[in-house]
Design a protein around this motif. Structure first.
Motif, PDB file in Angstrom:
ATOM      1  N   GLY A  38       0.825  -1.193   0.000  1.00 18.77           N
ATOM      2  CA  GLY A  38       0.000   0.000   0.000  1.00 18.77           C
ATOM      3  C   GLY A  38       0.861   1.243   0.000  1.00 18.77           C
ATOM      4  O   GLY A  38       2.084   1.178   0.093  1.00 18.77           O
ATOM      5  N   CYS A  50      -8.909  -2.304  -2.439  1.00 16.28           N
ATOM      6  CA  CYS A  50      -9.271  -2.024  -1.043  1.00 16.28           C
ATOM      7  C   CYS A  50     -10.594  -2.698  -0.670  1.00 16.28           C
ATOM      8  O   CYS A  50     -10.754  -3.158   0.459  1.00 16.28           O
ATOM      9  N   ILE A  83      -3.793   3.601   1.314  1.00 16.06           N
ATOM     10  CA  ILE A  83      -4.588   2.910   0.301  1.00 16.06           C
ATOM     11  C   ILE A  83      -3.726   1.814  -0.310  1.00 16.06           C
ATOM     12  O   ILE A  83      -2.532   2.012  -0.560  1.00 16.06           O
ATOM     13  N   LEU A  84      -4.339   0.661  -0.546  1.00 16.25           N
ATOM     14  CA  LEU A  84      -3.622  -0.433  -1.201  1.00 16.25           C
ATOM     15  C   LEU A  84      -3.286  -0.054  -2.634  1.00 16.25           C
ATOM     16  O   LEU A  84      -4.059   0.628  -3.314  1.00 16.25           O
ATOM     17  N   SER A 129      -7.032   0.903  -7.173  1.00 18.76           N
ATOM     18  CA  SER A 129      -6.875   0.836  -5.719  1.00 18.76           C
ATOM     19  C   SER A 129      -8.202   0.655  -4.990  1.00 18.76           C
ATOM     20  O   SER A 129      -8.279  -0.107  -4.026  1.00 18.76           O
ATOM     21  N   CYS A 145      -9.110   0.615   3.936  1.00 18.99           N
ATOM     22  CA  CYS A 145      -8.349   1.777   3.456  1.00 18.99           C
ATOM     23  C   CYS A 145      -9.022   3.077   3.891  1.00 18.99           C
ATOM     24  O   CYS A 145     -10.244   3.176   3.917  1.00 18.99           O
TER      25      CYS A 145
END
Length: 195
Positions: free
Chosen positions: A25, A80, A67-68, A76, A160
């Protein structure tokens, strides 16, 4: 017949969790605290020192988010949504002068969930709890360690999040030599699949 259905569901759930892995992330930090104090603000009168009152930044002078990262063509927000972890954010500082106390805090459920609604939210049993933000120390200030090998928990959240406001307070002592200091603030994020 009911026992075989329950057994099949348990096997499906256990295989899903046994193959789960933590994903990369990105931590974003916007804004930085800036403190300016004159000697008149620090030394109010003989025997009185500012290290009991301090100076605070604006509530949202600094904002962070985690955030991933996207995977191939998957954005993303989708990553997430499909991969919910429990995140803990730790903070420490480097290059802080002696006799200066730096503190930080955030508030409960501040920031924005990414995505704002998720299939995780609809689960009857949420294995990591609801997708909320919980500040350390009940939302009161946490002293930021000045040692590079230590860090203090400032918050934890599920899923996230972005735009989480962090407020800082500095308590300089009159024993701190006058001058300009650049204090480096470091954040560490850990993730887990357990409470």
């Amino acid at each position: 017949m009911k026992k075989s259905i329950i057994l099949a569901i348990i096997l499906l759930l256990s295989s899903h969790y046994s193959q789960a892995q933590l994903l990369d992330g990105t931590l974003t930090v916007t804004g930085s605290p800036s403190f300016i104090q004159s000697t008149n603000n620090v030394v109010l009168e003989a025997g009185v020192d500012d290290n009991t009152v301090g100076f605070e930044t604006a509530f949202d002078a600094t904002r962070i988010g985690f955030i991933l990262n996207p995977i191939l063509l998957v954005p993303s927000t989708t990553v997430c949504q499909g991969n919910v972890f429990k995140y803990r954010v730790y903070i420490n500082s480097v290059n802080a002068p002696a006799n200066v106390i730096l503190e930080a805090k955030t508030t409960i459920n501040s920031g924005q969930r990414v995505p704002s609604t998720s299939t995780y939210d609809t689960l009857l049993i949420k294995p990591l709890g609801p997708r909320n933000l919980t500040p350390a120390n009940g939302g009161s200030y946490v002293t930021v360690p000045t040692n590079a090998s230590q860090a203090a928990l400032i918050m934890e959240f599920v899923g996230c999040m972005q735009n989480i406001p962090i407020q800082f307070r500095i308590k300089p002592s009159s024993l701190c030599p006058a001058g300009t200091y650049n204090i480096e603030i470091k954040y560490t994020v850990t993730a887990s699949l357990t409470l």
